[in-house]
Design an enzyme around this catalytic site. Sequence first.
Site, mmCIF file in Angstrom:
data_model
loop_
_atom_site.group_PDB
_atom_site.id
_atom_site.type_symbol
_atom_site.label_atom_id
_atom_site.label_comp_id
_atom_site.label_asym_id
_atom_site.label_seq_id
_atom_site.Cartn_x
_atom_site.Cartn_y
_atom_site.Cartn_z
ATOM 1 N N GLU A 39 5.820 21.444 -68.714
ATOM 2 C CA GLU A 39 4.427 21.681 -69.125
ATOM 3 C C GLU A 39 3.481 21.783 -67.934
ATOM 4 O O GLU A 39 2.458 22.455 -67.992
ATOM 5 C CB GLU A 39 3.946 20.598 -70.097
ATOM 6 C CG GLU A 39 4.077 19.203 -69.526
ATOM 7 C CD GLU A 39 3.716 18.080 -70.504
ATOM 8 O OE1 GLU A 39 2.906 18.292 -71.413
ATOM 9 O OE2 GLU A 39 4.248 16.974 -70.320
ATOM 10 N N ILE B 111 9.533 8.371 -69.290
ATOM 11 C CA ILE B 111 10.441 9.357 -69.862
ATOM 12 C C ILE B 111 10.642 10.516 -68.895
ATOM 13 O O ILE B 111 11.661 11.210 -68.938
ATOM 14 C CB ILE B 111 9.926 9.819 -71.246
ATOM 15 C CG1 ILE B 111 11.075 10.347 -72.071
ATOM 16 C CG2 ILE B 111 8.794 10.825 -71.115
ATOM 17 C CD1 ILE B 111 10.830 10.329 -73.534
ATOM 18 N N ASP B 112 9.677 10.693 -67.975
ATOM 19 C CA ASP B 112 9.742 11.808 -67.021
ATOM 20 C C ASP B 112 10.663 11.516 -65.835
ATOM 21 O O ASP B 112 10.895 12.402 -65.016
ATOM 22 C CB ASP B 112 8.340 12.116 -66.496
ATOM 23 C CG ASP B 112 7.437 12.673 -67.578
ATOM 24 O OD1 ASP B 112 7.962 13.271 -68.527
ATOM 25 O OD2 ASP B 112 6.210 12.507 -67.473
ATOM 26 N N ILE C 263 8.938 15.426 -80.258
ATOM 27 C CA ILE C 263 10.310 15.099 -80.665
ATOM 28 C C ILE C 263 11.165 14.690 -79.470
ATOM 29 O O ILE C 263 12.202 14.079 -79.622
ATOM 30 C CB ILE C 263 11.009 16.231 -81.470
ATOM 31 C CG1 ILE C 263 11.054 17.537 -80.695
ATOM 32 C CG2 ILE C 263 10.324 16.444 -82.797
ATOM 33 C CD1 ILE C 263 11.930 18.597 -81.375
ATOM 34 N N MET D 14 8.567 18.429 -71.564
ATOM 35 C CA MET D 14 7.648 17.501 -70.919
ATOM 36 C C MET D 14 7.797 17.532 -69.397
ATOM 37 O O MET D 14 8.828 17.942 -68.883
ATOM 38 C CB MET D 14 7.891 16.081 -71.424
ATOM 39 C CG MET D 14 7.421 15.886 -72.871
ATOM 40 S SD MET D 14 7.566 14.161 -73.407
ATOM 41 C CE MET D 14 9.309 13.896 -73.176
ATOM 42 N N GLY D 15 6.799 17.041 -68.711
ATOM 43 C CA GLY D 15 6.821 16.991 -67.251
ATOM 44 C C GLY D 15 5.540 17.544 -66.649
ATOM 45 O O GLY D 15 5.496 18.692 -66.254
ATOM 46 N N ARG D 16 4.500 16.731 -66.563
ATOM 47 C CA ARG D 16 3.235 17.197 -66.003
ATOM 48 C C ARG D 16 3.283 17.299 -64.483
ATOM 49 O O ARG D 16 2.804 18.247 -63.893
ATOM 50 C CB ARG D 16 2.091 16.240 -66.391
ATOM 51 C CG ARG D 16 1.397 16.656 -67.646
ATOM 52 C CD ARG D 16 0.217 15.758 -68.002
ATOM 53 N NE ARG D 16 0.187 15.632 -69.452
ATOM 54 C CZ ARG D 16 -0.247 16.597 -70.261
ATOM 55 N NH1 ARG D 16 -0.682 17.732 -69.780
ATOM 56 N NH2 ARG D 16 -0.232 16.421 -71.573
ATOM 57 N N ARG E 151 10.407 12.428 -77.342
ATOM 58 C CA ARG E 151 10.287 11.001 -77.006
ATOM 59 C C ARG E 151 10.570 10.082 -78.181
ATOM 60 O O ARG E 151 10.376 8.859 -78.049
ATOM 61 C CB ARG E 151 8.949 10.698 -76.357
ATOM 62 C CG ARG E 151 7.727 10.961 -77.201
ATOM 63 C CD ARG E 151 6.447 10.811 -76.365
ATOM 64 N NE ARG E 151 6.566 9.802 -75.350
ATOM 65 C CZ ARG E 151 6.100 9.908 -74.101
ATOM 66 N NH1 ARG E 151 5.448 10.998 -73.746
ATOM 67 N NH2 ARG E 151 6.243 8.956 -73.238
ATOM 68 N N GLU F 70 3.754 3.531 -64.750
ATOM 69 C CA GLU F 70 2.910 3.304 -63.589
ATOM 70 C C GLU F 70 1.656 2.483 -63.929
ATOM 71 O O GLU F 70 1.348 1.511 -63.245
ATOM 72 C CB GLU F 70 2.491 4.691 -63.078
ATOM 73 C CG GLU F 70 2.146 4.743 -61.631
ATOM 74 C CD GLU F 70 1.582 6.128 -61.285
ATOM 75 O OE1 GLU F 70 1.939 7.099 -62.002
ATOM 76 O OE2 GLU F 70 0.799 6.208 -60.333
#
EC number: 2.7.1.90
Lengths: 341, 341, 341, 341
Positions: C221, C126-127, C272, C169-171, C274, C103
């Site tokens: 996360e 990656i998300d 790990i 991961m994943g905010r 990514r 973005e």
Amino acid sequence: MRIGVLTGGGDCPGLNAVIRAVVRKGVTVYGHEFVGFRDGWRGPLEGDTMPLDVEAVRGILPRGGTILGSSRTNPMKIDGGVEKIKDNLASGGIDALIAIGGEDTLGVAKQLFDRGVHVVGVPKTIDNDLNATDYTFGFDTAVNIAVEAIDRLHTTAESHHRALICEVMGRHAGWIALHAGMAGGANVILIPEKPFDIDRVCAYVESRFKTRYAPIIVVAEGAHPIEGQMALQTGELDAFGHVRLGGIGETLAKEIEKRTGKEARTTVLGHIQRGGTPTAFDRVLATRFGLQAIDAVHSGDFGTMVSLRGTEIVRVGLDEATEEIKTVPAGRYEEAEVFFG
Amino acid sequence: MRIGVLTGGGDCPGLNAVIRAVVRKGVTVYGHEFVGFRDGWRGPLEGDTMPLDVEAVRGILPRGGTILGSSRTNPMKIDGGVEKIKDNLASGGIDALIAIGGEDTLGVAKQLFDRGVHVVGVPKTIDNDLNATDYTFGFDTAVNIAVEAIDRLHTTAESHHRALICEVMGRHAGWIALHAGMAGGANVILIPEKPFDIDRVCAYVESRFKTRYAPIIVVAEGAHPIEGQMALQTGELDAFGHVRLGGIGETLAKEIEKRTGKEARTTVLGHIQRGGTPTAFDRVLATRFGLQAIDAVHSGDFGTMVSLRGTEIVRVGLDEATEEIKTVPAGRYEEAEVFFG
Amino acid sequence: MRIGVLTGGGDCPGLNAVIRAVVRKGVTVYGHEFVGFRDGWRGPLEGDTMPLDVEAVRGILPRGGTILGSSRTNPMKIDGGVEKIKDNLASGGIDALIAIGGEDTLGVAKQLFDRGVHVVGVPKTIDNDLNATDYTFGFDTAVNIAVEAIDRLHTTAESHHRALICEVMGRHAGWIALHAGMAGGANVILIPEKPFDIDRVCAYVESRFKTRYAPIIVVAEGAHPIEGQMALQTGELDAFGHVRLGGIGETLAKEIEKRTGKEARTTVLGHIQRGGTPTAFDRVLATRFGLQAIDAVHSGDFGTMVSLRGTEIVRVGLDEATEEIKTVPAGRYEEAEVFFG
Amino acid sequence: MRIGVLTGGGDCPGLNAVIRAVVRKGVTVYGHEFVGFRDGWRGPLEGDTMPLDVEAVRGILPRGGTILGSSRTNPMKIDGGVEKIKDNLASGGIDALIAIGGEDTLGVAKQLFDRGVHVVGVPKTIDNDLNATDYTFGFDTAVNIAVEAIDRLHTTAESHHRALICEVMGRHAGWIALHAGMAGGANVILIPEKPFDIDRVCAYVESRFKTRYAPIIVVAEGAHPIEGQMALQTGELDAFGHVRLGGIGETLAKEIEKRTGKEARTTVLGHIQRGGTPTAFDRVLATRFGLQAIDAVHSGDFGTMVSLRGTEIVRVGLDEATEEIKTVPAGRYEEAEVFFG
């Protein structure tokens, strides 16, 4: 004969391979019968058993964990624990016991043997810190998992000009850190056996940043700095009032950031190091341990445990299991230091 | 000192790890200089070299193959080969040579040493068939690749009620088949050391089909039936007039189909067993071999090669490299037979 | 044409595959020349370049990270940033730019395009939280790494009768948690899109403990409880006076232990996820993105970015990159809920 | 409702994930009962069933193969086959059938539906050659296994200056070869859809040898040369009198050796492509297929099969399963050709 089998302590890839080998050879070659005790010493203590025949062990060779379950129950710390176990073995018609576990589990096995129980041990420690054997199963798997993670960290470290720290298992012995660090091409390896000098660690980090690659640090969870050198967290309280020990990996990342001005990040591998399918090395070692253990039982060689010496599986006394742990010798660490920086 | 390095024979995961360790320790600890010879003995024979410094070996630890290239060139079979090599070493100012390779490569190394060349050997055989060392690097990787394939074959075998045969490397020694078969839960393992009885193989296959699982057979490429028992292909001609030896895996599949009436299929693993990134075990072993090799050169201990004994890296005479090969002892095969059927 | 290439933001498996595809097709099919800008927008801002020809991209397809380096430098936040970039492009004779990033990186690309720079974008997150494309490369690799870890945790959870939590991961979007949790057979999946009810989570945990299996919880996360329900750490101070946010995984473990009386442990996968070699899916997607990007540049279709729709690679406007992020729709989460408990 | 489930045709990673999803949602959300039919259409034909409840499907998500077994039995080719199936369904109280399989299995399903059987299909083809869906499960796993093998071959090819050929599945469609070749960085990809020109193949091989890398060729088993160009084996007799088709990989290796004078070697991946644990992509796709299939049954939407369109799972008519197969379009092959040589 009617033989009981149990697995105690932390889980470790290869436990099921041992169980399978014991049962397959015991049944098909010797004609013995087997009983599984659930959750380590809790099983014989409470008489909690499960069926254990050739059918029960089909397909378990490649599976991590233990079909028997595990626990840290210690019958020596329980009033009348030994008597309860002897009673349960007697009432269950159990002639002998195969105990698969680490220092604690085998320590109990030794004491039971001293009190007349027919027991043979199979050593298990993912940390590889047992003097009595060259290697223990599970260690090779743990090292390979750590190396795969370190391989992955390399590309992130390079792309972002950032130091990456990988915290691996090893409270008292640095074998996993040493092997994984050497195999993963780490720029610094920190082990419990040798208190580290934070100034040297930072010097390695800075020298590495001068190449087009970025530093990877592998640290055993039990590693620590030279006394007084670094303000280590010894015990902050967490949200629920439990004491919480700051992990060495995270502490180190902050210290490196403070001292070098470079970004540093930590990955704590944790439980994934001890789960999942065992490597070929661990499957073969665990299988051969199991075969030797049932041979020992069959020939009445109790009070022993199995052990790897070179390429041979031999038997040693159960008391060797509780000797001083096998730490990384200075020479092996110096070998690895060649690649630091 | 100015030291030449070469890799000969078939490739093997871990070659680059040896090269890296030699150069890193040689340069940073001892201050030596290095020259890479290309494609095994062809390099020193033709004076074909490449630069080999710390920068050249960065990042190669996890990579399969060899940055130096390899070949099967044998200077002993070339007129004046030895003299050419000695001339090229002299004119290149090369004080010593580290030769990484198998029986052939190290046999040449021994002969050169006998004629005054300063050489240290590093043993390499993916088949693990060298008496002089407990294990050679590359073997663990090959076994793990084979086991991963066998794990995959199990599910297909079960779903289709079909026997599956996995042919692995091993012309003269069955180590890969033995370890991969034991770790993969094979129902039959066939190795060159013990001619197999096709009737027993078929009996195992049929007994396995009676469980809900299907038979997996691991066969070394050099395995063969008891003489006269099975009509083996010795040499059909292919489309281009070359003699073509029917692989044992394929031949066996047809024989099993004919005798049992069940479907049988073969997978020949081939080259994928010797390529790709080495396992942690092989990276550590190769790295330690490299460190010991440069120590040997540095201390002038020529005519030796490095070797694993238990957990230690030691030096033995180069002549041990060409001794009789290490085959699978009967006892190890009998261990595995417990699981047949 | 002379074309600049840069990679910005966090690293992601597949970046090198994009770069390789751009250069290979650009040079061999169209005859263009390439320049690599180092470390995202820092490169064109400071005129920091590296050579980028067919030789430079050989062998990088399977490698994680980015050979161009990356950073979070934002030229829009720097006085005269846009002018500096335009000057450096002009003086370097750069006709067009391919910007690979998320973005932020593509937001800058859009603004530069609005000010006359010839730019084409390649989306990277990656998300997988970008509306403009069905999938982004790196996501499949991250999910597979998480699933491999979850597979490993299962055996430990079962052997020890313990709940295991895997923080991924994943905010802001729960795609990795959703896919990894579904593929890993998680008993609870928690994502940022849906605040969780700790009572229900504990009910699932307790119901799972009643089977012979143990609960696995996958948590993004950025997941959080229904407001007010759970005393969440909002900012304890660490040893060095930095604010430290207790990770949701660890917080959750303690809450579950407190409420259910069962042991719970957390593994935080971290970096790990990514790094390392991309999966086949990501290599193909990244390669096809690269091919489409160079086609767009070649045909002068600037201000666009490439996108996956079904099985086709298409072009969409660069402005779509900065639209609202693609979160997990309620329907997809409900699909997964079938397996909870 | 009481619902039967069967799996037909070749096995494919993800079959168990479909079965699990069907049963879990069917039982816990809709309250249906399930019966497993063994070995594809043989099950309902002979009334051979197995229990299929939530307990039976625990732990099978990550396992390859199918717990129901498979076969190629075709009830349409058996006298009174349809009637026998209808009778067995009626006497077993089966209200509906979920058939998981390829063209053949679903073709039978369609014919049974036309004769009044309540059936829903789930498409399965490891070759990904079904028009009715964007992707089928198993394909991603097969491609990843092939890519891992190709990655390994690269290092051997380079070390030995030798062309390596990797033969993958794909008799009529080249999807596996195309994706694996593109992801593995192949220098030539040969697919059934486009007869190859052996002169161009050899030209690519020779041009690749001029770099420091060696050529990797990925060839689908169904690929073939332009007619008349190459003396192809059409059917030699083997040792047992069976017709034996020379594999294209091996034939190609010999032709390349003859024409270029360089060594060439072939690896045939065979059955390992279709076994073992599914990738995350395949587990998610198979799970979502299963959920949609049970929804279709529950809502009485018979005669349909599930399908992936973009990121959505939809239903299409069962007749679409037997349409012309989906081959690789010329445009996709040309995309890959950019990297040849």
